[in-house]
Design an enzyme around this catalytic site. Structure first.
Site, PDB file in Angstrom:
ATOM      1  N   ALA A 131       0.854  -1.193   0.000  1.00  0.00           N
ATOM      2  CA  ALA A 131       0.000   0.000   0.000  1.00  0.00           C
ATOM      3  C   ALA A 131       0.886   1.238   0.000  1.00  0.00           C
ATOM      4  O   ALA A 131       1.725   1.405   0.890  1.00  0.00           O
ATOM      5  CB  ALA A 131      -0.920   0.002   1.225  1.00  0.00           C
ATOM      6  N   ASP A 286      12.728   5.383 -12.127  1.00  0.00           N
ATOM      7  CA  ASP A 286      12.622   5.236 -10.672  1.00  0.00           C
ATOM      8  C   ASP A 286      13.054   3.835 -10.233  1.00  0.00           C
ATOM      9  O   ASP A 286      12.276   3.105  -9.607  1.00  0.00           O
ATOM     10  CB  ASP A 286      11.172   5.501 -10.238  1.00  0.00           C
ATOM     11  CG  ASP A 286      11.049   5.725  -8.736  1.00  0.00           C
ATOM     12  OD1 ASP A 286      12.053   6.080  -8.109  1.00  0.00           O
ATOM     13  OD2 ASP A 286       9.947   5.542  -8.198  1.00  0.00           O
TER      14      ASP A 286
END
Length: 561
Positions: A131, A286
């Site tokens: 999450a 990233d």
């Protein structure tokens, strides 16, 4: 003067930003910009602490929500803005927060896919496996038995990010206009890049396209895997892709690392990124350890392609030259190349910049006993650029971030890995691929089309030029020079060329006549050629003296003349 919004929700964000600036030692920006007076009492108290630690900044940004978390990740690449401890803390900023309820997950998936979640999937796990601030990920199974992961966007996150960005951009623009630091670092431009990156990251259809594109690009690398999206089960806020079992690099135990060939995987991963950046011009921007997995079959999986970047061919050429200059300890060349990649401002300090970049490269050249971080060197160049008033493009900063994160991954897999050796080894292959790419059929066809258009338009253009000449309407713009100085210079050059030819003729003629015996002698040599030699010598000395002592620079033409 720029006016800041006085809406209560906007004021709260202003207060949060100002509190961060004051807490972390930049109250001078707040004072110079007059922001405390803008926020006023409604903004709340600005609490400061003594000597805050770098880890506190990461924690404060996590507390402020997804926009500030992404801002922290961007700041982790800005060696020109923050000292090293803060860069390290922000580079480890993990985007892990409390998950939102399954009922909302079910509603979003059903709304986006247009079908109930129980109909779309044979099984859908209620508890997320991860999450983050933008989304959370659930494991599921398709009707045909395939294991997949479903990335579901956090509810309301788009509205929150847009509002936060507007508040941040207003404060940044205010600081840029009213402070010296703002004019130097241009925070507004940085936030424009952040906005573009975040809004793209919120579009999961775009991320699915990135997964497909990167997977095709890296097909030649057998040890690199990119999950394939399930396009029929992907929408703007829901992304379904194949499940790849494994663990992220940072969670691997020392025993697990001993079981793999870390050096070979590091070489493969670094080569894959060099291809992305320097050949394809499209790369995963990233690759922090949380987005790089070691699969159960000992391969590297690249996840989370929401943040990607594109660079042009000219930028690729300069970047390759820069990396080679760094790896080969050519500091002066590295400085010149980076200047070409940037945009010097009016007060750019070129001499100081070149000296500092050359020293930086030299300091990193002889680190035979310790690892060399290619990303850190590029990152330090951005710091020097800001200090010396050189604006580097956002792509340069993104490259620095990518290389810095990549360094952390490869050094985790192989502590003795040498990226500079790979750069030198791959330079020839990369150049070959660049040349091959430039002669692709599509590019050749494009050139043929341009030639065709040129030939078609040539008669019309020639007719226009001839008509202008015939009607005495042709006008030529000339950057005027001082004709008198030019003519004087040309005359001086002509005279010296003529004198030089005469002297050369005297010397050659005298040399030929030396073999002719005569009764007239001078210093034991035939008289006439000896006289020619003496005349040539005297004239040569006079010419040299004239050049050395009497040539002066012409005076600049007075603008009033």
């Amino acid at each position: 003067m720029l006016a800041l919004s006085l809406k209560p929700e906007r004021l709260k964000r202003y207060k949060d930003v100002i509190a961060l600036l004051i807490k972390y030692g930049r109250s001078d920006l707040v004072t110079q910009a007059g922001l405390p007076h803008v926020v006023g009492e409604r903004g709340g108290a600005l609490v400061t602490t003594a000597e805050p630690k770098a880890e506190e900044l990461a924690a404060d940004l996590e507390r402020l929500g997804p926009t500030f978390i992404k801002l922290g990740q961007l700041l982790s690449t800005r060696g020109d803005l923050l000292p090293e401890p803060y860069l390290e803390a922000l580079s480890r900023l993990q985007d892990q927060i409390e998950p939102f309820p399954y009922e909302e997950v079910e509603h979003i998936v059903s709304t986006e896919l247009g079908v109930r979640i129980t109909k779309a999937f044979a099984e859908f796990e209620r508890e997320p496996i991860a999450a983050a601030s933008l989304a959370q990920v659930h494991k599921a199974y398709m009707r045909d038995g395939r294991a997949v992961v479903v990335k579901v966007q956090r509810p309301g996150v788009r509205v929150q990010i847009v509002e936060d960005l507007e508040a941040l951009e207003a404060v940044a623009e205010f600081i840029d206009q009213h402070t010296e630091v703002g004019k130097r670092y241009e925070f507004g431009n940085m936030l424009v890049s952040l906005r573009r990156s975040l809004l793209r990251e919120l579009d999961f259809k775009r991320e699915a396209g990135n997964l497909i594109k990167l997977g095709r690009s890296l097909r030649e690398f057998e040890d690199i895997i990119v999950p394939r999206p399930i396009e029929d089960f992907t929408a703007s806020r829901v992304l379904t892709m194949e499940y790849i079992p494994g663990k992220n690099i940072t969670s691997l135990s020392p025993l697990r690392l001993l079981e793999i060939d870390g050096d070979a995987l590091s070489r493969e991963l670094f080569r894959a990124y060099l291809k992305q950046i320097l050949v394809d011009g499209f790369f995963h921007a990233d690759p922090h350890p949380g987005n790089v997995f070691l699969t159960d079959d000992d391969r590297i999986a690249l996840l989370d392609l929401g943040m990607v970047s594109h660079i042009t061919g000219a930028f690729q050429d300069d970047l390759l030259r820069l990396l080679l200059a760094i790896s080969e300890n050519r500091g002066d060349d590295a400085a010149e190349i980076s200047i070409r990649m940037g945009e010097p401002k009016a007060n750019f300090e070129k001499t100081d910049y070149k000296r500092r970049v050359a020293n930086l490269v030299a300091r990193n050249a002889d680190k035979s006993l310790e690892r060399i971080d290619a990303g850190q060197v590029v990152l330090q160049i951005t710091r020097i650029s800001a200090d010396c008033w050189l604006r580097l493009s956002p792509e340069f900063t993104m490259i620095a971030k990518t290389l810095m994160n990549l360094d952390r991954v490869v050094y985790t897999l192989a502590p003795d890995f040498d990226p500079n050796a790979i750069i030198r080894e791959e330079a020839t292959n990369i150049l070959t691929q660049r040349i091959a790419k430039s002669i692709e059929p599509g590019r050749i066809l494009s050139g043929v089309v341009e030639v065709k258009e040129f030939v078609e338009k040539l008669p019309t253009r020639v007719n226009k030029i001839l008509d202008a000449v015939g009607n005495n309407e042709l006008r030529i713009g000339v950057d005027a020079i001082d004709e008198r100085v030019l003519l004087d210079g040309l005359q001086k050059v002509a005279n010296r060329i003529t004198l030089g030819l005469i002297l050369a003729a005297l010397i050659v003629g005298a040399a030929l006549m030396m073999r002719v015996e005569t009764s007239f002698k001078l210093l034991g040599y035939p008289g006439l050629p000896a006289i020619f030699f003496l005349l040539a010598a005297v004239a040569g000395i006079v010419l040299v003296a004239n050049i050395a002592f009497y040539d002066v620079k012409p005076k600049k033409k007075n603008l009033d003349d």
